[in-house]
Design a protein around this motif. Structure first.
Motif, PDB file in Angstrom:
ATOM      1  N   UNK A 198       0.835  -1.352  -0.149  1.00  0.00           N
ATOM      2  CA  UNK A 198       0.089   0.076   0.071  1.00  0.00           C
ATOM      3  C   UNK A 198       0.734   1.157  -0.076  1.00  0.00           C
ATOM      4  N   UNK A 199       1.974   1.253   0.822  1.00  0.00           N
ATOM      5  CA  UNK A 199       2.757   2.350   0.793  1.00  0.00           C
ATOM      6  C   UNK A 199       3.532   2.525  -0.585  1.00  0.00           C
ATOM      7  N   UNK A 200       3.775   1.440  -1.085  1.00  0.00           N
ATOM      8  CA  UNK A 200       4.321   1.708  -2.672  1.00  0.00           C
ATOM      9  C   UNK A 200       3.212   2.595  -3.704  1.00  0.00           C
ATOM     10  N   UNK A 201       2.273   2.317  -3.437  1.00  0.00           N
ATOM     11  CA  UNK A 201       1.191   3.038  -4.327  1.00  0.00           C
ATOM     12  C   UNK A 201       1.151   4.282  -3.858  1.00  0.00           C
ATOM     13  N   UNK A 202       1.494   4.777  -2.753  1.00  0.00           N
ATOM     14  CA  UNK A 202       1.332   6.112  -1.987  1.00  0.00           C
ATOM     15  C   UNK A 202       2.587   6.865  -2.686  1.00  0.00           C
ATOM     16  N   UNK A 203       3.711   6.432  -2.286  1.00  0.00           N
ATOM     17  CA  UNK A 203       4.924   6.843  -2.788  1.00  0.00           C
ATOM     18  C   UNK A 203       5.117   7.041  -4.309  1.00  0.00           C
ATOM     19  N   UNK A 204       4.478   6.150  -5.214  1.00  0.00           N
ATOM     20  CA  UNK A 204       4.462   6.465  -6.614  1.00  0.00           C
ATOM     21  C   UNK A 204       3.581   7.642  -6.867  1.00  0.00           C
ATOM     22  N   UNK A 236       4.813  -6.613  -9.966  1.00  0.00           N
ATOM     23  CA  UNK A 236       5.928  -6.804 -11.146  1.00  0.00           C
ATOM     24  C   UNK A 236       5.621  -5.535 -11.953  1.00  0.00           C
ATOM     25  N   UNK A 237       4.301  -4.960 -12.211  1.00  0.00           N
ATOM     26  CA  UNK A 237       3.970  -3.708 -13.066  1.00  0.00           C
ATOM     27  C   UNK A 237       4.526  -2.414 -12.079  1.00  0.00           C
ATOM     28  N   UNK A 238       4.315  -2.424 -10.786  1.00  0.00           N
ATOM     29  CA  UNK A 238       4.785  -1.574 -10.126  1.00  0.00           C
ATOM     30  C   UNK A 238       6.527  -1.450 -10.167  1.00  0.00           C
ATOM     31  N   UNK A 239       6.891  -2.368 -10.016  1.00  0.00           N
ATOM     32  CA  UNK A 239       8.499  -2.609 -10.229  1.00  0.00           C
ATOM     33  C   UNK A 239       8.963  -2.186 -11.424  1.00  0.00           C
TER      34      UNK A 239
END
Length: 314
Positions: A198-204, A236-239
């Motif tokens: 969830x944090x990955x989404x926020x920081x993006x 994988x898409x986020x990465x």
């Protein structure tokens, strides 16, 4: 007392208020009867008793509805948590209709789980006001004990609601705080992954790509230690998106092993950045236009538009 007794017998018959009231009185009026706000007529009591396969005298018996033991309540809570997990929302209305949240002696953590079921149900129904209300109640009650999976689920829902309100900084705060609380425990579990995801989404959204990529590396490490995977394709898409933003185009190509639209767009973009223009153009021509209204990952639409603008004249 009569109202509570009617409610108890109705629940024992697995009937909703709508089903019991149908053709006799309105559901709203039945709700008022069960709450003791109004006194039903004898005629109404007779009709209700026939539908409930009991006598009017049964409505006068001692009420035992609010004396369920903890085991019975926990069994119900666990059962409907699984229903919500499996997105079987139609049956959850039976649980909501029992109004367990009104029982005074339910332990706070169990009450928090009840409110979380409500919140997830109303989120599905699109009732934002009640979703927020029950999410906050769930967090309040679940925070009375050590951090557990139920509290984490409430935090994740709260963060999702904050993100929808574009309150990204508040979402990050509550997620980071919960990650910190989890570090006090020696054992890793799926919650450590969910919170970081969830944090990955926020920081993006905040364009803090290095921080987001570091979190993905943490997710890979935790997943390896636990021998589990969580949202593998989405991760994988986020990465790939983060590697692209960090201008690590060769690394993007190493991950691009699928013919899915989002992945092919990032593949084509990386080929173009590596001056492999013809390959990028050929790939782009075979890619359908991504959904602008509901993109699966952020910024994919802008990448596609940039590519078509750059390569469209070839």
């Amino acid at each position: 007392m009569i109202g509570q007794r009617i409610k108890e017998i109705r629940n024992n018959n697995n009937l909703t208020q709508e089903e019991l009231a149908d053709g006799i009185i309105s559901r709203t009026y039945l709700s008022l009867i069960e709450k003791g706000t109004v006194q039903p007529s004898t005629n109404v009591l007779v009709k209700l008793s026939k539908r409930l396969n009991c006598t009017v005298n049964d409505f006068m018996a001692e009420v035992s509805h609010f004396k369920y033991n903890n085991f019975e309540i926990l069994r119900e809570i666990g059962h409907y948590e699984l229903k919500v997990d499996n997105e079987d929302y139609d049956v959850v209305k039976y649980f909501i209709d029992k109004e367990y949240e009104l029982i005074e002696d339910v332990p706070l953590p169990d009450s928090g789980r009840i409110h979380l079921i409500y919140a997830r149900y109303f989120k599905f129904k699109g009732d934002l006001k009640r979703t927020k209300l029950h999410t906050d109640k769930a967090l309040e009650k679940l925070s009375t004990v050590a951090v557990n999976q139920h509290y984490v689920n409430a935090v994740l829902l709260k963060a999702e609601l904050l993100m929808e309100d574009e309150a990204i900084d508040e979402a990050i705060d509550i997620l980071e705080e919960t990650v910190y609380l989890l570090t006090k425990f020696d054992e890793l579990n799926i919650s450590d992954i969910k919170l970081r995801f969830a944090l990955v989404k926020c920081y993006i959204i905040f364009k803090q790509y290095y921080t987001a990529h570091r979190l993905i590396e943490d997710i890979h490490e935790i997943s390896s230690r636990l021998s589990i995977t969580y949202k593998k394709e989405e991760l994988k898409k986020f990465e790939m998106l983060l590697l692209l933003k960090l201008e690590r185009y060769k690394d993007v190509l190493e991950l691009a092993d699928s013919g899915e639209t989002d992945i092919d767009i990032m593949r084509a973009y990386s080929l173009w950045q590596l001056d492999r223009v013809k390959e990028a153009d050929q790939l782009l021509k075979a890619i359908p236009e991504p959904d602008k209204e509901f993109p699966s990952i952020p910024q994919i639409g802008s990448l596609y538009e940039e590519l078509t603008g750059r390569l469209g004249g070839l």
